[in-house]
Enzyme design. Structure first.
Site, PDB file in Angstrom:
ATOM      1  N   HIS A 102       0.832  -1.209   0.000  1.00  0.00           N
ATOM      2  CA  HIS A 102       0.000   0.000   0.000  1.00  0.00           C
ATOM      3  C   HIS A 102       0.868   1.262   0.000  1.00  0.00           C
ATOM      4  CE1 HIS A 102      -3.354   2.693   1.086  1.00  0.00           C
ATOM      5  NE2 HIS A 102      -2.472   3.264   1.903  1.00  0.00           N
ATOM      6  N   GLU A 103       1.901   1.265   0.822  1.00  0.00           N
ATOM      7  CA  GLU A 103       2.788   2.431   0.873  1.00  0.00           C
ATOM      8  C   GLU A 103       3.551   2.599  -0.438  1.00  0.00           C
ATOM      9  OE1 GLU A 103       2.436   4.604   3.081  1.00  0.00           O
ATOM     10  OE2 GLU A 103       1.132   3.355   4.313  1.00  0.00           O
ATOM     11  N   HIS A 106       1.570   4.491  -2.870  1.00  0.00           N
ATOM     12  CA  HIS A 106       1.724   5.943  -2.798  1.00  0.00           C
ATOM     13  C   HIS A 106       2.973   6.399  -3.561  1.00  0.00           C
ATOM     14  CE1 HIS A 106      -1.595   6.690  -0.187  1.00  0.00           C
ATOM     15  NE2 HIS A 106      -1.106   5.997   0.835  1.00  0.00           N
TER      16      HIS A 106
END
Length: 233
Positions: A102-103, A106
């Site tokens: 998920h990071e 980004h």
């Protein structure tokens, strides 16, 4: 005339806000914990998964580092540093790999100049100023006898925080979608593990939804409170 607490609209607004925030926090922690004990079939750590996905996306300027705490994972687009919390960095669990991916989502957004993320970054200085000024402005308004100019300015500052949270929603959901796509493409997780990873990321995303609802209720509470005072005067 005495009105029991449970008939007081102010009481219910505050209670509902607290309940929503508490539920979201408990839900994300319990979901993360459930899959924190389930290792992925490749025995790949969160840090290794992040490296693999960054390489697959052709991103070479992002540094991965451990950070203390739990669920403190974040990506800083200014420094190009992806920080993974201790339970994620060295863990081979499905939860760890999902959060790490998920990071990286980004980081991919930053790399591709994803518009909502760019807009959110531009809002940060305004939101920081607004969040710091909101309560002081309202207190000044109260000090000067319910001065509506200061009170309305304070409420508008709270509204700026709400706008930021609304912009955050597509950024977070998109990062999770990118994460699941990359986990599948790279083969880090199989189909069954992807289903579990989706549950972890959905629970995390709901914390942002809860924050929006809580902010809406807070603004409603302020309008209700000072609107009634205004009517009384």
């Amino acid at each position: 005339m005495f009105m029991p607490m449970f008939y007081d609209p102010y009481f219910w607004v505050i209670l509902i806000s607290i309940a929503i925030s508490s539920w979201a926090s408990i839900n994300v922690n319990s979901t993360f914990g459930r899959y924190a004990d389930v290792n992925n079939h490749n025995d790949i750590t969160g840090a290794e998964a992040a490296e693999m996905i960054l390489a697959n996306a052709g991103i070479q300027d992002v540094k991965i580092q451990p950070i203390s705490g739990q669920l403190t994972d974040n990506y800083n687009p200014q420094t190009k540093i992806l920080s993974l919390s201790e339970p994620v960095y060295n863990s081979t669990s499905i939860s760890a790999v999902g959060v790490a991916a998920h990071e990286v989502g980004h980081a991919i957004q930053d790399h591709t100049q994803y518009a909502p993320m760019t807009f959110r970054s531009a809002l940060v200085p305004v939101v920081n100023l607004g969040s710091n000024l909101a309560m002081p402005l309202i207190l000044i308004g109260l000090f000067f006898g319910l001065n509506q100019i200061f009170i309305k300015a304070g409420i508008l500052c709270f509204a700026a925080v709400l706008v930021f949270q609304l912009v955050t929603l597509p950024v977070e959901f998109n990062a999770s979608a990118r994460a699941l796509k990359q986990l599948k493409i790279t083969g880090i997780l199989d189909n069954q593990e992807l289903s579990s990873g989706r549950k972890v990321l959905t629970a995390a995303a709901l914390t942002y939804v809860a924050a929006v609802v809580s902010s809406l209720l807070q603004i409603f509470h302020l309008i209700l409170l000072f609107g009634n005072h205004n009517q009384d005067n």
